[in-house]
Structure formats: structure tokens, C-alpha cells
Write a protein that holds these residues in place. Structure first.
Motif, mmCIF file in Angstrom:
data_model
loop_
_atom_site.group_PDB
_atom_site.id
_atom_site.type_symbol
_atom_site.label_atom_id
_atom_site.label_comp_id
_atom_site.label_asym_id
_atom_site.label_seq_id
_atom_site.Cartn_x
_atom_site.Cartn_y
_atom_site.Cartn_z
ATOM 1 N N ILE A 130 0.834 -1.200 0.000
ATOM 2 C CA ILE A 130 0.000 0.000 0.000
ATOM 3 C C ILE A 130 0.870 1.251 0.000
ATOM 4 C CG2 ILE A 130 -1.647 1.347 1.375
ATOM 5 C CD1 ILE A 130 -2.846 -1.420 2.250
ATOM 6 N N GLN A 131 1.907 1.279 0.818
ATOM 7 C CA GLN A 131 2.803 2.435 0.856
ATOM 8 C C GLN A 131 3.509 2.630 -0.488
ATOM 9 O OE1 GLN A 131 2.856 4.785 3.189
ATOM 10 N NE2 GLN A 131 1.183 3.568 4.026
ATOM 11 N N ARG A 132 3.923 1.511 -1.108
ATOM 12 C CA ARG A 132 4.569 1.584 -2.421
ATOM 13 C C ARG A 132 3.609 2.167 -3.459
ATOM 14 N NH1 ARG A 132 6.045 -3.369 -2.516
ATOM 15 N NH2 ARG A 132 4.568 -4.231 -4.003
ATOM 16 N N LYS A 133 2.348 1.764 -3.402
ATOM 17 C CA LYS A 133 1.351 2.282 -4.337
ATOM 18 C C LYS A 133 1.100 3.766 -4.109
ATOM 19 C CE LYS A 133 0.703 -1.056 -7.021
ATOM 20 N NZ LYS A 133 1.154 -0.880 -8.407
ATOM 21 N N TYR A 134 1.100 4.213 -2.847
ATOM 22 C CA TYR A 134 0.977 5.647 -2.566
ATOM 23 C C TYR A 134 2.135 6.407 -3.197
ATOM 24 C CZ TYR A 134 -2.948 5.928 0.716
ATOM 25 O OH TYR A 134 -4.197 5.931 1.284
ATOM 26 N N ALA A 135 3.360 5.886 -3.055
ATOM 27 C CA ALA A 135 4.540 6.546 -3.622
ATOM 28 C C ALA A 135 4.459 6.572 -5.149
ATOM 29 C CB ALA A 135 5.813 5.838 -3.164
ATOM 30 N N GLU A 136 4.057 5.461 -5.765
ATOM 31 C CA GLU A 136 3.926 5.410 -7.222
ATOM 32 C C GLU A 136 2.862 6.391 -7.704
ATOM 33 O OE1 GLU A 136 3.132 1.360 -8.345
ATOM 34 O OE2 GLU A 136 5.069 0.662 -7.579
ATOM 35 N N THR A 137 1.770 6.476 -6.984
ATOM 36 C CA THR A 137 0.695 7.391 -7.366
ATOM 37 C C THR A 137 1.148 8.836 -7.234
ATOM 38 O OG1 THR A 137 -0.976 5.781 -6.721
ATOM 39 C CG2 THR A 137 -1.694 8.080 -6.914
ATOM 40 N N ALA A 138 1.853 9.148 -6.152
ATOM 41 C CA ALA A 138 2.358 10.511 -5.957
ATOM 42 C C ALA A 138 3.308 10.896 -7.089
ATOM 43 C CB ALA A 138 3.053 10.635 -4.604
ATOM 44 N N GLU A 139 4.165 9.969 -7.495
ATOM 45 C CA GLU A 139 5.092 10.228 -8.603
ATOM 46 C C GLU A 139 4.310 10.440 -9.895
ATOM 47 O OE1 GLU A 139 8.126 11.102 -10.933
ATOM 48 O OE2 GLU A 139 8.233 10.950 -8.741
ATOM 49 N N TRP A 140 3.282 9.634 -10.123
ATOM 50 C CA TRP A 140 2.460 9.787 -11.324
ATOM 51 C C TRP A 140 1.792 11.160 -11.330
ATOM 52 C CZ3 TRP A 140 -2.562 10.843 -12.537
ATOM 53 C CH2 TRP A 140 -2.935 10.633 -13.854
ATOM 54 N N VAL A 141 1.260 11.585 -10.191
ATOM 55 C CA VAL A 141 0.599 12.891 -10.106
ATOM 56 C C VAL A 141 1.593 14.008 -10.407
ATOM 57 C CG1 VAL A 141 -0.498 14.520 -8.495
ATOM 58 C CG2 VAL A 141 -1.236 12.131 -8.555
#
Length: 76
Positions: free
Chosen positions: A53-64
Motif C-alpha cells: 500500500i505504501q509503495r502504491k501511494y509513492a507510485e501514485t504521488a510520482e504519477w501525479v
């Protein structure tokens, strides 16, 4: 006390996705899991789910950051 290991159905409920989506995530290696018992039942360690979940938050933040809003997106 929460259990250390979760069934795939528990993970699906936690992430609000289908069991088959979680199975695909596990089989593809996206979500670490182990097979146990004679029938090879999958289990996901709660700590690994939290890391995912934390990794997905980081990936999403980078995408944004990489895909800023444009005027068309803000008009909706």
C-alpha cells in the motif's frame, strides 16, 4: 490482535478489489505472498500488504507529479 497472515479474500476486502485481482497481483509477483499447506493456499503477510500500500501511494504521488492537471481536467 490482528492475524499476521491474511487470506486472499481478506486482502481483496481490505483493498476493495476482487479476489481474482488479488490472485493476479500475487501470481505476477506484484504483491508478495506465500503458499502453505498441502493444497498450496496463498497467504499474504499483513506487513507485506502494508508495504504494498505504501509503495502504491509513492507510485501514485510520482504519477501525479509527472502528470499535472491541465485546464480540461479542472473544468470537470
Amino acid at each position: 490482535m490482528e492475524p499476521r497472515f491474511l487470506l486472499l479474500s481478506d486482502v481483496a476486502a481490505e483493498l476493495n478489489v476482487t479476489d481474482s485481482q488479488v490472485y493476479h497481483m500475487v501470481r505476477s509477483g506484484e504483491l508478495p505472498a506465500i503458499k502453505i499447506g498441502g493444497r498450496g493456499q496463498w497467504r499474504v503477510e499483513r506487513a507485506r500488504l502494508e508495504e504494498y500500500i505504501q509503495r502504491k501511494y509513492a507510485e501514485t504521488a510520482e504519477w501525479v507529479r509527472s502528470n499535472p492537471l491541465n485546464e480540461r481536467d479542472t473544468a470537470e
